[in-house]
Design a protein around this motif. Structure first.
Motif, PDB file in Angstrom:
ATOM      1  N   ALA A  68       2.853  -0.565  12.294  1.00  0.00           N
ATOM      2  CA  ALA A  68       1.427  -0.862  12.137  1.00  0.00           C
ATOM      3  C   ALA A  68       1.036  -0.495  10.713  1.00  0.00           C
ATOM      4  CB  ALA A  68       0.600  -0.067  13.139  1.00  0.00           C
ATOM      5  N   VAL A  69       0.147  -1.285  10.145  1.00  0.00           N
ATOM      6  CA  VAL A  69      -0.370  -1.006   8.805  1.00  0.00           C
ATOM      7  C   VAL A  69      -1.819  -0.569   8.949  1.00  0.00           C
ATOM      8  CG1 VAL A  69      -0.923  -1.990   6.536  1.00  0.00           C
ATOM      9  CG2 VAL A  69       1.177  -2.676   7.728  1.00  0.00           C
ATOM     10  N   ARG A  70      -2.130   0.553   8.309  1.00  0.00           N
ATOM     11  CA  ARG A  70      -3.499   1.086   8.273  1.00  0.00           C
ATOM     12  C   ARG A  70      -3.817   1.365   6.806  1.00  0.00           C
ATOM     13  NH1 ARG A  70      -2.897  -0.194  12.832  1.00  0.00           N
ATOM     14  NH2 ARG A  70      -3.134   0.975  14.755  1.00  0.00           N
ATOM     15  N   GLY A  71      -4.474   0.433   6.141  1.00  0.00           N
ATOM     16  CA  GLY A  71      -4.815   0.620   4.732  1.00  0.00           C
ATOM     17  C   GLY A  71      -3.565   0.713   3.876  1.00  0.00           C
ATOM     18  N   ARG A  72      -3.411   1.854   3.178  1.00  0.00           N
ATOM     19  CA  ARG A  72      -2.259   2.050   2.298  1.00  0.00           C
ATOM     20  C   ARG A  72      -1.156   2.859   2.988  1.00  0.00           C
ATOM     21  NH1 ARG A  72      -3.955   4.620  -3.098  1.00  0.00           N
ATOM     22  NH2 ARG A  72      -5.037   6.034  -1.703  1.00  0.00           N
ATOM     23  N   ALA A  73      -1.081   2.738   4.300  1.00  0.00           N
ATOM     24  CA  ALA A  73      -0.017   3.409   5.056  1.00  0.00           C
ATOM     25  C   ALA A  73       0.595   2.432   6.051  1.00  0.00           C
ATOM     26  CB  ALA A  73      -0.566   4.631   5.797  1.00  0.00           C
ATOM     27  N   LEU A  74       1.906   2.522   6.195  1.00  0.00           N
ATOM     28  CA  LEU A  74       2.610   1.760   7.217  1.00  0.00           C
ATOM     29  C   LEU A  74       3.312   2.771   8.110  1.00  0.00           C
ATOM     30  CD1 LEU A  74       4.657  -1.429   7.043  1.00  0.00           C
ATOM     31  CD2 LEU A  74       5.740   0.599   7.985  1.00  0.00           C
ATOM     32  N   TYR A  75       3.111   2.639   9.396  1.00  0.00           N
ATOM     33  CA  TYR A  75       3.724   3.515  10.389  1.00  0.00           C
ATOM     34  C   TYR A  75       4.874   2.764  11.032  1.00  0.00           C
ATOM     35  CZ  TYR A  75      -0.725   5.870   9.796  1.00  0.00           C
ATOM     36  OH  TYR A  75      -1.809   6.506   9.253  1.00  0.00           O
ATOM     37  N   LYS A  99       6.328  -6.484  -0.543  1.00  0.00           N
ATOM     38  CA  LYS A  99       6.287  -6.547  -2.013  1.00  0.00           C
ATOM     39  C   LYS A  99       5.287  -5.551  -2.614  1.00  0.00           C
ATOM     40  CE  LYS A  99       7.936 -11.311  -2.264  1.00  0.00           C
ATOM     41  NZ  LYS A  99       9.303 -10.968  -2.156  1.00  0.00           N
ATOM     42  N   VAL A 100       5.332  -4.333  -2.073  1.00  0.00           N
ATOM     43  CA  VAL A 100       4.489  -3.235  -2.539  1.00  0.00           C
ATOM     44  C   VAL A 100       5.395  -2.016  -2.695  1.00  0.00           C
ATOM     45  CG1 VAL A 100       2.599  -1.667  -1.878  1.00  0.00           C
ATOM     46  CG2 VAL A 100       2.430  -4.098  -1.347  1.00  0.00           C
ATOM     47  N   PRO A 101       5.347  -1.326  -3.840  1.00  0.00           N
ATOM     48  CA  PRO A 101       6.127  -0.089  -3.956  1.00  0.00           C
ATOM     49  C   PRO A 101       5.691   0.924  -2.894  1.00  0.00           C
ATOM     50  CG  PRO A 101       5.381  -0.809  -6.108  1.00  0.00           C
ATOM     51  CD  PRO A 101       4.663  -1.658  -5.088  1.00  0.00           C
ATOM     52  N   MET A 102       6.661   1.633  -2.322  1.00  0.00           N
ATOM     53  CA  MET A 102       6.370   2.548  -1.218  1.00  0.00           C
ATOM     54  C   MET A 102       7.470   3.577  -1.098  1.00  0.00           C
ATOM     55  SD  MET A 102       7.362  -0.018   1.952  1.00  0.00           S
ATOM     56  CE  MET A 102       6.294  -1.316   1.370  1.00  0.00           C
ATOM     57  N   THR A 103       7.171   4.604  -0.329  1.00  0.00           N
ATOM     58  CA  THR A 103       8.183   5.585   0.028  1.00  0.00           C
ATOM     59  C   THR A 103       7.840   6.124   1.410  1.00  0.00           C
ATOM     60  OG1 THR A 103       9.402   7.543  -0.701  1.00  0.00           O
ATOM     61  CG2 THR A 103       7.033   7.537  -1.124  1.00  0.00           C
ATOM     62  N   ALA A 104       8.861   6.422   2.196  1.00  0.00           N
ATOM     63  CA  ALA A 104       8.653   6.843   3.581  1.00  0.00           C
ATOM     64  C   ALA A 104       8.983   8.317   3.764  1.00  0.00           C
ATOM     65  CB  ALA A 104       9.520   6.005   4.519  1.00  0.00           C
ATOM     66  N   ARG A 105       8.264   8.946   4.688  1.00  0.00           N
ATOM     67  CA  ARG A 105       8.559  10.311   5.109  1.00  0.00           C
ATOM     68  C   ARG A 105       8.490  10.340   6.629  1.00  0.00           C
ATOM     69  NH1 ARG A 105       9.431   9.843   0.493  1.00  0.00           N
ATOM     70  NH2 ARG A 105       9.115  11.334  -1.196  1.00  0.00           N
ATOM     71  N   ASN A 106       9.371  11.125   7.236  1.00  0.00           N
ATOM     72  CA  ASN A 106       9.308  11.227   8.688  1.00  0.00           C
ATOM     73  C   ASN A 106       8.143  12.129   9.092  1.00  0.00           C
ATOM     74  OD1 ASN A 106      10.196  13.992   8.950  1.00  0.00           O
ATOM     75  ND2 ASN A 106      12.308  13.324   8.856  1.00  0.00           N
ATOM     76  N   GLN A 143      -0.393   0.259  -2.749  1.00  0.00           N
ATOM     77  CA  GLN A 143      -1.665  -0.423  -2.510  1.00  0.00           C
ATOM     78  C   GLN A 143      -1.604  -1.065  -1.132  1.00  0.00           C
ATOM     79  OE1 GLN A 143      -0.513  -2.427  -5.813  1.00  0.00           O
ATOM     80  NE2 GLN A 143      -0.159  -4.416  -4.893  1.00  0.00           N
ATOM     81  N   GLU A 144      -2.755  -1.461  -0.644  1.00  0.00           N
ATOM     82  CA  GLU A 144      -2.801  -2.141   0.646  1.00  0.00           C
ATOM     83  C   GLU A 144      -2.107  -3.493   0.520  1.00  0.00           C
ATOM     84  OE1 GLU A 144      -6.134  -3.356   3.991  1.00  0.00           O
ATOM     85  OE2 GLU A 144      -6.644  -1.945   2.401  1.00  0.00           O
ATOM     86  N   PRO A 145      -1.213  -3.822   1.442  1.00  0.00           N
ATOM     87  CA  PRO A 145      -0.498  -5.101   1.339  1.00  0.00           C
ATOM     88  C   PRO A 145      -1.399  -6.278   1.706  1.00  0.00           C
ATOM     89  CG  PRO A 145       0.174  -3.928   3.318  1.00  0.00           C
ATOM     90  CD  PRO A 145      -0.765  -3.017   2.579  1.00  0.00           C
ATOM     91  N   GLU A 146      -1.049  -7.435   1.166  1.00  0.00           N
ATOM     92  CA  GLU A 146      -1.785  -8.661   1.478  1.00  0.00           C
ATOM     93  C   GLU A 146      -1.564  -9.023   2.951  1.00  0.00           C
ATOM     94  OE1 GLU A 146      -0.260 -11.552  -1.241  1.00  0.00           O
ATOM     95  OE2 GLU A 146      -0.979 -10.443  -3.005  1.00  0.00           O
TER      96      GLU A 146
END
Length: 180
Positions: free
Chosen positions: A130-137, A158-165, A109-112
């Motif tokens: 940078a955070v764009r909605g439900r993505a962090l770059y 404090k948001v579940p996430m997973t990263a991909r290159n 989800q989008e972080p606070e």
């Protein structure tokens, strides 16, 4: 009946001791009626089509892999359209030439806003985010393995996430786009 949507499905926590065998994953998803199922490398990536919405698909895939494969971690899902938007919104275009140093975190989800600000205060060194909605770059010029900042991201937001290159981001887009 709803029209089928192309989705990218990414699993959290795959790698090292936690494996998610891709041949078995494909078989489980296909047996449940998903179409166009393809997997990409052994790090928890799949593409498929479904008439379910994103949230229902994430729940269904999580239930399947828990029941049939004993895998009990978060499953994050994005439509191909949203995945394309994540690629288009990359705030670090200068980093695409080094695709293993540019990462996109798919967030549940989008972080606070205050959590993002707390993360900004921890950003030191050469890493940029940078955070764009439900993505962090995240751009790690010195490499992800050398990043002291990357391990702080999930615990701070404090948001579940997973990263991909970046290479994997593009490969998954191409796989999903090629589903007939």
């Amino acid at each position: 009946m709803s029209e089928a949507t192309r989705y990218i499905v990414v699993f959290r926590g795959v790698g090292g001791k936690t494996q998610l065998p891709v041949a078995r994953l494909r078989a489980v998803l296909e047996a449940d009626g998903f179409h166009g199922v393809k997997t990409y490398i052994n790090s928890g990536n799949a593409v498929l089509t479904s008439t379910l919405d994103e949230a229902a698909l994430a729940r269904r895939v999580a239930e399947l892999v828990r029941a049939k494969m004993g895998f009990d971690k978060s499953v994050l899902v994005r439509s191909l359209a949203e995945w394309d938007a994540m690629i288009a919104q990359n705030p670090f275009p200068e980093a695409v030439d080094e695709p293993t140093k540019l990462h996109v975190f798919t967030l549940e989800q989008e972080p606070e806003a205050e959590r993002v600000e707390a993360l900004r205060e921890k950003a030191t060194g050469t890493d940029r985010f940078a955070v764009r909605g439900r993505a962090l770059y995240l751009h790690t010029p010195d490499g992800m393995g050398n990043s002291r900042f990357a391990p702080k991201i999930e615990t701070t937001l404090k948001v579940p996430m997973t990263a991909r290159n970046w290479r994997t981001m593009l490969a998954l887009r191409d796989l999903a786009a090629a589903i007939a």
